[in-house]
Design an enzyme around this catalytic site. Structure first.
Site, PDB file in Angstrom:
ATOM      1  N   CYS A 217       0.674  -1.272  -0.033  1.00  0.00           N
ATOM      2  CA  CYS A 217       0.056   0.048   0.176  1.00  0.00           C
ATOM      3  C   CYS A 217       0.883   1.320   0.068  1.00  0.00           C
ATOM      4  O   CYS A 217       1.549   1.667   0.775  1.00  0.00           O
ATOM      5  CB  CYS A 217      -0.929  -0.196   1.095  1.00  0.00           C
TER       6      CYS A 217
ATOM      7  N   CYS B 163       0.010   3.701   2.731  1.00  0.00           N
ATOM      8  CA  CYS B 163       0.565   3.183   4.012  1.00  0.00           C
ATOM      9  C   CYS B 163       1.802   3.623   4.306  1.00  0.00           C
ATOM     10  O   CYS B 163       2.527   4.005   5.526  1.00  0.00           O
ATOM     11  CB  CYS B 163       0.459   1.755   4.123  1.00  0.00           C
TER      12      CYS B 163
END
Length: 175
Positions: free
Chosen positions: A99, A102
């Site tokens: 991600c 993230c």
């Protein structure tokens, strides 16, 4: 970062490019010392199997091994003890290594863990490795940051937000 913490991923090369090696099975020898690798990979030999000469490769490294994290890792097995049983407020970052957003907020979470050490506990939960806890709390998109106090979920922040947004939430729970 050592090569043993990396995974080699191959993708097909366009046919218009010449092959990387003249034979189907050659060895690539490199001096790891010059590249700054650990002694365990010094003078290592990377064997290329048949057919790899026509592929382009890249290395994907385990981010947890590469970065010195201030926030601790929590999972399904120790969730109750570390998060729900904590005497101080808890911030949990639900993330995954693939991600992009993230990875953007990861340094912010680590800074908060250092700045508020002893006042708030900061944990990171990899949703790929601990899907039960993520499902239990309805995590549908990542990154999601949840705040807990006395075992109760208080608030969530979804998406890559700036540091000031997270600081305002932390300040609300440590007062």
């Amino acid at each position: 970062m050592a090569l043993e913490n990396c995974l080699r991923v191959s993708t097909p090369r366009p046919h218009c490019l010449p092959p990387l090696f003249s034979t189907s099975r050659e060895k690539l020898v490199f001096s790891a010392q010059k590249l700054g690798f650990k002694k365990s990979v010094l003078n290592s030999t990377l064997s290329l199997p048949s057919g790899v000469a026509n592929r382009k490769s890249r290395f994907i490294c385990n981010a947890r091994e590469a970065v010195n994290e201030a926030a601790q890792v929590v999972g399904d097995s120790n969730w109750d003890e570390l998060v729900l049983g904590s005497k101080i407020p808890v911030l949990v970052d639900f993330w995954a290594p693939w991600c992009g957003p993230c990875r953007i907020i990861a340094p912010i979470i680590d800074e908060l863990a250092k700045d508020y050490a002893g006042k708030i506990a900061c944990y990171k939960l990899n949703t790929d490795e601990s899907p039960n806890t993520a499902t239990k709390y309805g995590i549908r998109s990542i990154p999601t940051v949840l705040f807990f106090k006395n075992g109760d979920k208080l608030e969530s922040v979804i998406g890559a937000v700036d540091k000031s947004t997270l600081i305002s939430k932390v300040e609300k729970y440590i007062a």
